[in-house]
Design a protein around this motif. Sequence first.
Motif, PDB file in Angstrom:
ATOM      1  N   ASP A 161     -59.258  54.702   9.558  1.00 32.07           N
ATOM      2  CA  ASP A 161     -58.714  54.459  10.897  1.00 32.07           C
ATOM      3  C   ASP A 161     -58.581  52.974  11.207  1.00 32.07           C
ATOM      4  OD1 ASP A 161     -58.593  57.155  11.271  1.00 32.07           O
ATOM      5  OD2 ASP A 161     -60.444  57.297  12.449  1.00 32.07           O
ATOM      6  N   PHE A 162     -59.323  52.119  10.490  1.00 28.46           N
ATOM      7  CA  PHE A 162     -59.288  50.688  10.779  1.00 28.46           C
ATOM      8  C   PHE A 162     -57.913  50.092  10.502  1.00 28.46           C
ATOM      9  CE2 PHE A 162     -59.946  46.185   9.762  1.00 28.46           C
ATOM     10  CZ  PHE A 162     -60.644  45.781  10.887  1.00 28.46           C
ATOM     11  N   ALA A 163     -57.147  50.706   9.618  1.00 25.63           N
ATOM     12  CA  ALA A 163     -55.822  50.178   9.272  1.00 25.63           C
ATOM     13  C   ALA A 163     -54.918  50.086  10.493  1.00 25.63           C
ATOM     14  CB  ALA A 163     -55.179  51.048   8.197  1.00 25.63           C
ATOM     15  N   VAL A 164     -55.079  51.033  11.440  1.00 24.64           N
ATOM     16  CA  VAL A 164     -54.273  51.016  12.669  1.00 24.64           C
ATOM     17  C   VAL A 164     -54.693  49.840  13.540  1.00 24.64           C
ATOM     18  CG1 VAL A 164     -53.648  52.304  14.747  1.00 24.64           C
ATOM     19  CG2 VAL A 164     -53.967  53.508  12.577  1.00 24.64           C
ATOM     20  N   THR A 165     -56.003  49.649  13.688  1.00 32.08           N
ATOM     21  CA  THR A 165     -56.522  48.519  14.461  1.00 32.08           C
ATOM     22  C   THR A 165     -56.048  47.201  13.868  1.00 32.08           C
ATOM     23  OG1 THR A 165     -58.505  49.769  15.054  1.00 32.08           O
ATOM     24  CG2 THR A 165     -58.645  47.376  15.251  1.00 32.08           C
ATOM     25  N   TYR A 166     -56.095  47.133  12.552  1.00 35.09           N
ATOM     26  CA  TYR A 166     -55.708  45.920  11.836  1.00 35.09           C
ATOM     27  C   TYR A 166     -54.236  45.578  12.070  1.00 35.09           C
ATOM     28  CZ  TYR A 166     -54.839  42.911   7.739  1.00 35.09           C
ATOM     29  OH  TYR A 166     -54.481  41.884   6.905  1.00 35.09           O
ATOM     30  N   LYS A 167     -53.365  46.581  11.984  1.00 32.20           N
ATOM     31  CA  LYS A 167     -51.937  46.343  12.177  1.00 32.20           C
ATOM     32  C   LYS A 167     -51.654  45.862  13.598  1.00 32.20           C
ATOM     33  CE  LYS A 167     -47.367  48.412  11.582  1.00 32.20           C
ATOM     34  NZ  LYS A 167     -46.596  49.614  11.189  1.00 32.20           N
ATOM     35  N   LYS A 168     -52.312  46.459  14.567  1.00 29.68           N
ATOM     36  CA  LYS A 168     -52.111  46.047  15.947  1.00 29.68           C
ATOM     37  C   LYS A 168     -52.599  44.624  16.168  1.00 29.68           C
ATOM     38  CE  LYS A 168     -52.811  47.477  20.738  1.00 29.68           C
ATOM     39  NZ  LYS A 168     -53.429  48.463  21.658  1.00 29.68           N
ATOM     40  N   LEU A 169     -53.735  44.293  15.554  1.00 30.34           N
ATOM     41  CA  LEU A 169     -54.285  42.945  15.672  1.00 30.34           C
ATOM     42  C   LEU A 169     -53.282  41.912  15.143  1.00 30.34           C
ATOM     43  CD1 LEU A 169     -57.873  41.805  14.916  1.00 30.34           C
ATOM     44  CD2 LEU A 169     -56.011  40.676  13.717  1.00 30.34           C
ATOM     45  N   LEU A 170     -52.694  42.183  13.983  1.00 26.55           N
ATOM     46  CA  LEU A 170     -51.718  41.260  13.407  1.00 26.55           C
ATOM     47  C   LEU A 170     -50.500  41.106  14.308  1.00 26.55           C
ATOM     48  CD1 LEU A 170     -51.751  42.223   9.607  1.00 26.55           C
ATOM     49  CD2 LEU A 170     -52.909  40.315  10.718  1.00 26.55           C
ATOM     50  N   SER A 171     -50.096  42.177  14.960  1.00 30.37           N
ATOM     51  CA  SER A 171     -48.891  42.131  15.801  1.00 30.37           C
ATOM     52  C   SER A 171     -49.088  41.257  17.032  1.00 30.37           C
ATOM     53  CB  SER A 171     -48.494  43.543  16.238  1.00 30.37           C
ATOM     54  OG  SER A 171     -49.396  44.055  17.211  1.00 30.37           O
ATOM     55  N   GLN A 172     -50.340  40.999  17.410  1.00 27.27           N
ATOM     56  CA  GLN A 172     -50.615  40.254  18.639  1.00 27.27           C
ATOM     57  C   GLN A 172     -51.068  38.812  18.391  1.00 27.27           C
ATOM     58  OE1 GLN A 172     -53.502  43.069  20.285  1.00 27.27           O
ATOM     59  NE2 GLN A 172     -51.970  43.802  21.735  1.00 27.27           N
TER      60      GLN A 172
ATOM     61  N   GLU B 173     -53.815  32.639   8.183  1.00 28.94           N
ATOM     62  CA  GLU B 173     -54.258  33.095   6.865  1.00 28.94           C
ATOM     63  C   GLU B 173     -54.986  34.440   6.908  1.00 28.94           C
ATOM     64  OE1 GLU B 173     -53.514  31.645   3.936  1.00 28.94           O
ATOM     65  OE2 GLU B 173     -52.307  30.212   5.070  1.00 28.94           O
ATOM     66  N   THR B 174     -55.014  35.084   8.061  1.00 31.65           N
ATOM     67  CA  THR B 174     -55.772  36.335   8.204  1.00 31.65           C
ATOM     68  C   THR B 174     -55.310  37.411   7.232  1.00 31.65           C
ATOM     69  OG1 THR B 174     -56.166  35.876  10.544  1.00 31.65           O
ATOM     70  CG2 THR B 174     -56.471  38.144   9.802  1.00 31.65           C
ATOM     71  N   ALA B 175     -54.037  37.784   7.318  1.00 32.09           N
ATOM     72  CA  ALA B 175     -53.528  38.900   6.511  1.00 32.09           C
ATOM     73  C   ALA B 175     -53.513  38.562   5.029  1.00 32.09           C
ATOM     74  CB  ALA B 175     -52.124  39.275   6.976  1.00 32.09           C
ATOM     75  N   SER B 176     -53.190  37.318   4.698  1.00 30.89           N
ATOM     76  CA  SER B 176     -53.128  36.923   3.287  1.00 30.89           C
ATOM     77  C   SER B 176     -54.518  36.913   2.651  1.00 30.89           C
ATOM     78  CB  SER B 176     -52.479  35.543   3.163  1.00 30.89           C
ATOM     79  OG  SER B 176     -53.160  34.600   3.973  1.00 30.89           O
ATOM     80  N   THR B 177     -55.499  36.352   3.366  1.00 28.45           N
ATOM     81  CA  THR B 177     -56.865  36.306   2.836  1.00 28.45           C
ATOM     82  C   THR B 177     -57.461  37.711   2.771  1.00 28.45           C
ATOM     83  OG1 THR B 177     -57.137  34.102   3.786  1.00 28.45           O
ATOM     84  CG2 THR B 177     -59.131  35.233   3.092  1.00 28.45           C
ATOM     85  N   PHE B 178     -57.139  38.547   3.756  1.00 26.49           N
ATOM     86  CA  PHE B 178     -57.628  39.924   3.754  1.00 26.49           C
ATOM     87  C   PHE B 178     -57.091  40.672   2.528  1.00 26.49           C
ATOM     88  CE2 PHE B 178     -57.452  44.410   4.934  1.00 26.49           C
ATOM     89  CZ  PHE B 178     -58.714  44.620   5.489  1.00 26.49           C
ATOM     90  N   ALA B 179     -55.797  40.517   2.255  1.00 28.85           N
ATOM     91  CA  ALA B 179     -55.185  41.185   1.101  1.00 28.85           C
ATOM     92  C   ALA B 179     -55.794  40.681  -0.207  1.00 28.85           C
ATOM     93  CB  ALA B 179     -53.680  40.951   1.102  1.00 28.85           C
ATOM     94  N   GLU B 180     -56.016  39.384  -0.268  1.00 25.72           N
ATOM     95  CA  GLU B 180     -56.629  38.772  -1.451  1.00 25.72           C
ATOM     96  C   GLU B 180     -58.047  39.310  -1.661  1.00 25.72           C
ATOM     97  OE1 GLU B 180     -58.017  34.256  -2.403  1.00 25.72           O
ATOM     98  OE2 GLU B 180     -56.026  34.510  -1.520  1.00 25.72           O
ATOM     99  N   THR B 181     -58.765  39.467  -0.551  1.00 23.93           N
ATOM    100  CA  THR B 181     -60.144  39.962  -0.617  1.00 23.93           C
ATOM    101  C   THR B 181     -60.199  41.381  -1.180  1.00 23.93           C
ATOM    102  OG1 THR B 181     -60.781  38.581   1.270  1.00 23.93           O
ATOM    103  CG2 THR B 181     -62.227  40.427   0.742  1.00 23.93           C
ATOM    104  N   ILE B 182     -59.258  42.227  -0.764  1.00 24.67           N
ATOM    105  CA  ILE B 182     -59.211  43.606  -1.272  1.00 24.67           C
ATOM    106  C   ILE B 182     -59.113  43.604  -2.799  1.00 24.67           C
ATOM    107  CG2 ILE B 182     -57.834  45.719  -1.355  1.00 24.67           C
ATOM    108  CD1 ILE B 182     -56.972  45.140   1.523  1.00 24.67           C
ATOM    109  N   VAL B 183     -58.225  42.756  -3.338  1.00 22.61           N
ATOM    110  CA  VAL B 183     -58.015  42.702  -4.790  1.00 22.61           C
ATOM    111  C   VAL B 183     -59.254  42.163  -5.498  1.00 22.61           C
ATOM    112  CG1 VAL B 183     -56.644  41.653  -6.626  1.00 22.61           C
ATOM    113  CG2 VAL B 183     -55.517  42.458  -4.542  1.00 22.61           C
ATOM    114  N   LYS B 184     -59.797  41.064  -4.999  1.00 23.13           N
ATOM    115  CA  LYS B 184     -60.959  40.450  -5.650  1.00 23.13           C
ATOM    116  C   LYS B 184     -62.158  41.392  -5.662  1.00 23.13           C
ATOM    117  CE  LYS B 184     -60.101  35.499  -4.867  1.00 23.13           C
ATOM    118  NZ  LYS B 184     -60.569  34.313  -4.116  1.00 23.13           N
ATOM    119  N   GLN B 185     -62.416  42.032  -4.512  1.00 25.19           N
ATOM    120  CA  GLN B 185     -63.584  42.903  -4.429  1.00 25.19           C
ATOM    121  C   GLN B 185     -63.457  44.111  -5.361  1.00 25.19           C
ATOM    122  OE1 GLN B 185     -66.550  42.257  -2.750  1.00 25.19           O
ATOM    123  NE2 GLN B 185     -65.521  40.276  -2.670  1.00 25.19           N
TER     124      GLN B 185
END
Length: 631
Positions: free
Chosen positions: A569-580, A432-444
């Motif tokens: 710059d965090f977007a790059v870290t985030y994408k790599k984290l999801l890939s692993q 649920e990491t990416a889905s909750t993160f995306a949801e959080t962006i919208v809510k905030q």
Amino acid sequence: METINKIPRWNLDSIFSSLDSAEYKTALSNYQTAIKNVGDVLNEADAFSSEKDFLPWLAKFLENQNKLLILARTLNAYAYIVYSTDTTNTKSLNNISDIEKISLEVEQLHLKFSAVLLKNQNQLEDFFNQYPNYADYKYLLTETLEDTKHQMSAAEENLASDLNRTGGNAWSMLHEQIISNLKDAGGKTFNELRNDAYSPEPNLRKESWQKEKNLLNQNEIAIASALNNLKGQTVTLNKRRNYKSALERALISSRLSQKSLDALISAIEDSLPMWRDYFKAKALLLQKTNSTASKTAGTKNHPGIAFYDLFAPLVNPEKNNNAKSILEKNWTFDEAKNYVLKEYASFSQDMHDFAKSAFENQWIDAEVRPGKVGGAYDEDFPLGHQSRILSNFTGAFSDIITLAHELGHAYHFYCMKGLPAAFFDYPMTLAETASTFAETIVKQDMIKQCDGFDKIKIIDLDLQDTSQVLVDILCRFYFEKSVFENREITELNADDFCRLMAEAQEKSYGDGLNDETDSAGNFTERHEYMWAVKSHYYSTDLDFYNFPYAFGQLFAAGLYQQSKKAGPDFAVTYKKLLSQTGSLSCEELCKKAGFDITQKDFWKSGIEMYTDEVKEFTQTVNQLFLKSFCG
């Protein structure tokens, strides 16, 4: 001029145009061929002339396994999505059955591979040295070995599987059948009664809560028997499989250490006073706006909220306020799409471009129509590395949150493009990491956009959801832990389960729930029968299904907080984290991203965001009613 609200259906042609298409029949044929090829490779293991034969054999197996997994995951996903938009279609139903039968063959192949791997485990280091291109498989193969160590003999596992059909699975089905057939005197189903918890009608919420509890009380003997015997089976099998406890088994499947879980639980426990303040403030607001049927909840002597009001919608106390709420706006699908794209772009251009492509390529089926399942989901297809999203768009603001959430799941899969299919499996803790993160962006963002009572309402919606994922799930964790501890010693009945649930609610919610009691000392406005409601308690495979949700919520919130500090710059870290997420333990994954989830500080950083929301919510309520309340 009236705007036409065009709500899309998905296009499946780039996967398979239909169940009758030539490309689908070819894929089915290739699937059977892939199963045979993997079976043939496994048979070769019976004829090793020396230990050295294992190294090239393992490389060959992994190559063939990847081809098999691509087809297996694609065909299983396609079977379900075709069925889910036309649930009465006999051809779709038969296809699901056929795919499930084939999948049983794949499971048997995995069991045989596990045995070969266990027999040759001392050669794994040599394998990774000679075949460095398979280095990323180290965690997965080690995990397979650990799973094998928790298996009984093949004969015992087969017997356990056979007996489970008339044991654990049968008890689970009994619970499902009882709950799904419960109705009140007026014919309202049990699920309809539970949905009344969201009603703006205070008396209806309370009446439905009372009916729900009465129905469960009337069926408590059968339901308690199901839970007692099912957990008894789990206790017995866990001992035979050398698990120290059901929790150990759940941690292993979640790829999480006890130390990380302890840090997570401790951080949530530290936040309980804050959540209780929120519950009390909401109870006060409901009481002062005549929006509760409770006589005592939200009063000076009993400040906590009634259980049946946890999901109650708020009423603006400023009765003359005629301003139209943005939350009540009827959104068109295009407006929802543009809003999600704007929010995605605010974090990552890559996320925006992905979502834009998903909309343009007709990956989303959002139309409400007969025969289509309710809710929402994302399904991923390794063949062609694409996804499809189902939702039921009605124009409510919650539908935008859902759209962002499901697109987040699809983006997670997109980040894994180019990896072997074996890495597309990730544990519930990370799912649920990416889905909750995306949801959080919208809510905030919406919280920032709103003002006045609108802002309080959306903060309430966010806190309402999050408190369920943290406080109620902590309650479920306490309950299930106590059930297993007690079931090790003795049989349990309905009275035992009610007592354990009441204790768990007191330990988690505390005086955040109405603490009024009757002459016997029983709480009058809580829900001691919640053990009979939650279906995950009644599964042999989902012990402690609760804490992964809390993990996902706070992990995503922690990432969101980190993104605000780190900037673009965090977007790059985030994408790599999801890939692993499919190739590492939770601790190793987070360590690579610079987080230490074994320490409470990380989890507290996720809670901080909600601390600010609770503070604003409670301050606003107190400003509105403090003078009246004190008087």
